[in-house]
Design a protein around this motif. Structure first.
Motif, PDB file in Angstrom:
ATOM      1  N   GLU A 193       0.870  -1.174   0.000  1.00  0.00           N
ATOM      2  CA  GLU A 193       0.000   0.000   0.000  1.00  0.00           C
ATOM      3  C   GLU A 193       0.910   1.227   0.000  1.00  0.00           C
ATOM      4  N   ILE A 194       1.568   1.427  -1.132  1.00  0.00           N
ATOM      5  CA  ILE A 194       2.665   2.396  -1.230  1.00  0.00           C
ATOM      6  C   ILE A 194       2.185   3.825  -1.020  1.00  0.00           C
ATOM      7  N   GLU A 195       1.072   4.187  -1.632  1.00  0.00           N
ATOM      8  CA  GLU A 195       0.582   5.554  -1.487  1.00  0.00           C
ATOM      9  C   GLU A 195       0.266   5.876  -0.029  1.00  0.00           C
ATOM     10  N   GLN A 196      -0.317   4.923   0.677  1.00  0.00           N
ATOM     11  CA  GLN A 196      -0.612   5.141   2.094  1.00  0.00           C
ATOM     12  C   GLN A 196       0.677   5.213   2.907  1.00  0.00           C
ATOM     13  N   ALA A 197       1.636   4.362   2.582  1.00  0.00           N
ATOM     14  CA  ALA A 197       2.920   4.401   3.287  1.00  0.00           C
ATOM     15  C   ALA A 197       3.602   5.755   3.106  1.00  0.00           C
ATOM     16  N   GLN A 198       3.495   6.310   1.918  1.00  0.00           N
ATOM     17  CA  GLN A 198       4.111   7.611   1.648  1.00  0.00           C
ATOM     18  C   GLN A 198       3.443   8.733   2.441  1.00  0.00           C
ATOM     19  N   LYS A 199       2.165   8.566   2.764  1.00  0.00           N
ATOM     20  CA  LYS A 199       1.485   9.569   3.576  1.00  0.00           C
ATOM     21  C   LYS A 199       2.112   9.679   4.968  1.00  0.00           C
ATOM     22  N   ILE A 200       2.577   8.552   5.499  1.00  0.00           N
ATOM     23  CA  ILE A 200       3.182   8.552   6.832  1.00  0.00           C
ATOM     24  C   ILE A 200       4.446   9.401   6.841  1.00  0.00           C
ATOM     25  N   GLU A 201       5.153   9.388   5.720  1.00  0.00           N
ATOM     26  CA  GLU A 201       6.432  10.096   5.626  1.00  0.00           C
ATOM     27  C   GLU A 201       6.282  11.583   5.936  1.00  0.00           C
ATOM     28  N   ARG A 202       5.117  12.144   5.615  1.00  0.00           N
ATOM     29  CA  ARG A 202       4.904  13.570   5.890  1.00  0.00           C
ATOM     30  C   ARG A 202       5.083  13.885   7.393  1.00  0.00           C
ATOM     31  N   PHE A 203       4.767  12.905   8.264  1.00  0.00           N
ATOM     32  CA  PHE A 203       4.807  13.134   9.711  1.00  0.00           C
ATOM     33  C   PHE A 203       6.130  12.694  10.349  1.00  0.00           C
ATOM     34  N   GLN A 204       7.069  12.256   9.519  1.00  0.00           N
ATOM     35  CA  GLN A 204       8.345  11.786  10.048  1.00  0.00           C
ATOM     36  C   GLN A 204       9.423  12.859  10.066  1.00  0.00           C
ATOM     37  N   PRO A 206       9.091  16.545  11.306  1.00  0.00           N
ATOM     38  CA  PRO A 206       8.392  17.740  11.783  1.00  0.00           C
ATOM     39  C   PRO A 206       9.265  18.988  11.829  1.00  0.00           C
ATOM     40  N   VAL A 207      10.579  18.826  11.732  1.00  0.00           N
ATOM     41  CA  VAL A 207      11.459  19.994  11.788  1.00  0.00           C
ATOM     42  C   VAL A 207      11.300  20.837  10.519  1.00  0.00           C
ATOM     43  N   ASP A 208      11.370  20.171   9.355  1.00  0.00           N
ATOM     44  CA  ASP A 208      11.254  20.902   8.086  1.00  0.00           C
ATOM     45  C   ASP A 208       9.830  21.372   7.811  1.00  0.00           C
ATOM     46  N   MET A 209       8.842  20.567   8.197  1.00  0.00           N
ATOM     47  CA  MET A 209       7.447  20.939   7.983  1.00  0.00           C
ATOM     48  C   MET A 209       6.649  20.597   9.243  1.00  0.00           C
ATOM     49  N   PRO A 210       6.520  21.523  10.175  1.00  0.00           N
ATOM     50  CA  PRO A 210       5.819  21.256  11.438  1.00  0.00           C
ATOM     51  C   PRO A 210       4.351  20.898  11.215  1.00  0.00           C
ATOM     52  N   TYR A 211       3.782  20.236  12.173  1.00  0.00           N
ATOM     53  CA  TYR A 211       2.360  19.920  12.166  1.00  0.00           C
ATOM     54  C   TYR A 211       1.877  19.961  13.607  1.00  0.00           C
ATOM     55  N   ARG A 212       0.587  19.886  13.786  1.00  0.00           N
ATOM     56  CA  ARG A 212       0.014  19.897  15.133  1.00  0.00           C
ATOM     57  C   ARG A 212       0.001  18.495  15.706  1.00  0.00           C
ATOM     58  N   GLU A 213       0.230  18.398  16.998  1.00  0.00           N
ATOM     59  CA  GLU A 213       0.163  17.116  17.696  1.00  0.00           C
ATOM     60  C   GLU A 213      -0.933  17.189  18.760  1.00  0.00           C
ATOM     61  N   THR A 214      -1.762  16.163  18.796  1.00  0.00           N
ATOM     62  CA  THR A 214      -2.799  16.050  19.816  1.00  0.00           C
ATOM     63  C   THR A 214      -2.667  14.670  20.454  1.00  0.00           C
ATOM     64  N   TYR A 215      -2.871  14.624  21.750  1.00  0.00           N
ATOM     65  CA  TYR A 215      -2.730  13.367  22.484  1.00  0.00           C
ATOM     66  C   TYR A 215      -4.031  13.068  23.227  1.00  0.00           C
ATOM     67  N   GLY A 216      -4.290  11.790  23.424  1.00  0.00           N
ATOM     68  CA  GLY A 216      -5.517  11.394  24.103  1.00  0.00           C
ATOM     69  C   GLY A 216      -5.308  10.195  25.003  1.00  0.00           C
ATOM     70  N   ALA A 217      -6.134  10.109  26.035  1.00  0.00           N
ATOM     71  CA  ALA A 217      -6.139   8.970  26.945  1.00  0.00           C
ATOM     72  C   ALA A 217      -7.585   8.521  27.113  1.00  0.00           C
ATOM     73  N   ALA A 218      -7.844   7.251  26.863  1.00  0.00           N
ATOM     74  CA  ALA A 218      -9.207   6.728  26.906  1.00  0.00           C
ATOM     75  C   ALA A 218      -9.306   5.558  27.866  1.00  0.00           C
ATOM     76  N   ALA A 219     -10.420   5.495  28.586  1.00  0.00           N
ATOM     77  CA  ALA A 219     -10.735   4.343  29.420  1.00  0.00           C
ATOM     78  C   ALA A 219     -12.080   3.801  28.979  1.00  0.00           C
ATOM     79  N   ILE A 220     -12.121   2.519  28.628  1.00  0.00           N
ATOM     80  CA  ILE A 220     -13.365   1.865  28.238  1.00  0.00           C
ATOM     81  C   ILE A 220     -13.756   0.968  29.408  1.00  0.00           C
ATOM     82  N   ILE A 221     -14.909   1.250  30.012  1.00  0.00           N
ATOM     83  CA  ILE A 221     -15.251   0.663  31.306  1.00  0.00           C
ATOM     84  C   ILE A 221     -16.652   0.075  31.261  1.00  0.00           C
ATOM     85  N   SER A 222     -16.794  -1.147  31.754  1.00  0.00           N
ATOM     86  CA  SER A 222     -18.111  -1.762  31.851  1.00  0.00           C
ATOM     87  C   SER A 222     -18.911  -1.066  32.958  1.00  0.00           C
ATOM     88  N   ASP A 223     -20.218  -0.967  32.774  1.00  0.00           N
ATOM     89  CA  ASP A 223     -21.053  -0.218  33.719  1.00  0.00           C
ATOM     90  C   ASP A 223     -20.858  -0.665  35.158  1.00  0.00           C
TER      91      ASP A 223
END
Length: 282
Positions: A193-204, A206-223
């Motif tokens: 899946e070469i085209e998709q693999a190449q998309k990842i390269e954009r985020f590798q 960040p010095v030359d082309m910065p991007y935004r980073e967002t982080y998340g923490a999730a808990a999935i809990i039974s009632d």
């Protein structure tokens, strides 16, 4: 891949917001699943293909039936000591991937679960990673977003605050992001899946082309395990430096940290039923 979003109609924002000890908001969503065979079958197929594409199973299974191959080789075990916990964890990660893709609009490569060597272990690296490109043509923009989520589950009773566990692990994501991105890119390349693999390269880079980073923490809990006071005791400003250390540090990406709780009835029973259906309907 035959990904489907039909089951996500059961995922509903309750509008409830908890506050952590350091004042951060926690979104509370509910997973209101029902016995709908059509939706469950489509979901089971979606779930199964995270571990083994339907196009590959007949080659990989050898002399075993499809059901036996999935149950005995690919899926985490229902009966071993570690298996049920890994089942729950994988379920949580895939559900968070669905949330990130269909509710928040990110591209979420699904390569983590099919790459396991030992079925009753969790893969290393960040749990869920999503990408958003600001420009429709895919050209790099400083408004592109990388979203990294950590996911924890609690389907049986314990005194452990799983949201705090997810927060603690999320604090490490900025350290391992390079390895996680390389892993995704490598797996996409191996699947040609070469085209998709190449998309990842954009985020590798960040010095030359910065991007935004967002982080998340999730808990999935039974009632039956849900405790709002316990969840509200979570603290993003006090991350232990190690499991034995009494020293703490604030989450390095606390300003962009998204906190999410998904709760629902009988989730462990649902997990086992989903794996059973995924194997039997292969």
């Amino acid at each position: 891949m035959p990904w489907t979003s039909e089951h996500t109609k059961w995922l509903v924002d309750t509008g409830e917001r908890l506050k952590t000890a350091d004042g951060k908001a926690v979104e509370v969503w509910e997973f209101c699943h029902v016995q709908d065979d059509t939706v469950l079958s489509a979901w089971a197929k979606h779930f199964r293909n995270h571990y083994c594409p339907d196009t590959d199973i007949d080659f990989l299974r050898g002399k075993r039936s499809r059901s036996d191959y999935l149950t005995d080789i690919k899926f985490p075990s229902k009966t071993t000591k570690l298996g049920p916990g890994i089942r729950a964890g994988d379920f949580g990660e895939i559900l968070v991937s669905d949330y990130l893709q269909w509710f928040l609009g990110y591209w979420v490569p699904r390569v983590r679960w099919s790459s396991k060597v030992v079925r009753d272990e969790s893969p290393k690296g960040s749990d869920v990673i999503g990408f958003r490109f600001h420009k429709k043509d895919g050209d790099a923009s400083t408004k592109d977003v990388l979203f990294v989520f950590e996911s924890k589950t609690k389907f049986t009773s314990s005194k452990i605050n799983r949201l705090q566990n997810a927060i603690n692990d999320s604090a490490k994501d900025h350290i391992r992001i390079d390895e996680s991105l390389n892993f995704i890119k490598q797996k996409l390349f191996e699947k040609r899946e070469i085209e998709q693999a190449q998309k990842i390269e954009r985020f590798q880079n960040p010095v030359d082309m910065p991007y935004r980073e967002t982080y998340g923490a999730a808990a999935i809990i039974s009632d039956e395990c849900f405790n709002s006071d316990e969840l509200a005791s979570s603290d993003c400003s006090k991350i232990p430096k190690s499991s034995k250390s009494k020293e703490f540090f604030p989450h390095p990406n606390g300003d962009s940290l998204v906190l999410l709780v998904i709760k629902g009835p009988g989730l462990m029973d649902l997990v086992h039923e989903l794996y059973r259906r995924a194997a039997d309907e292969a």
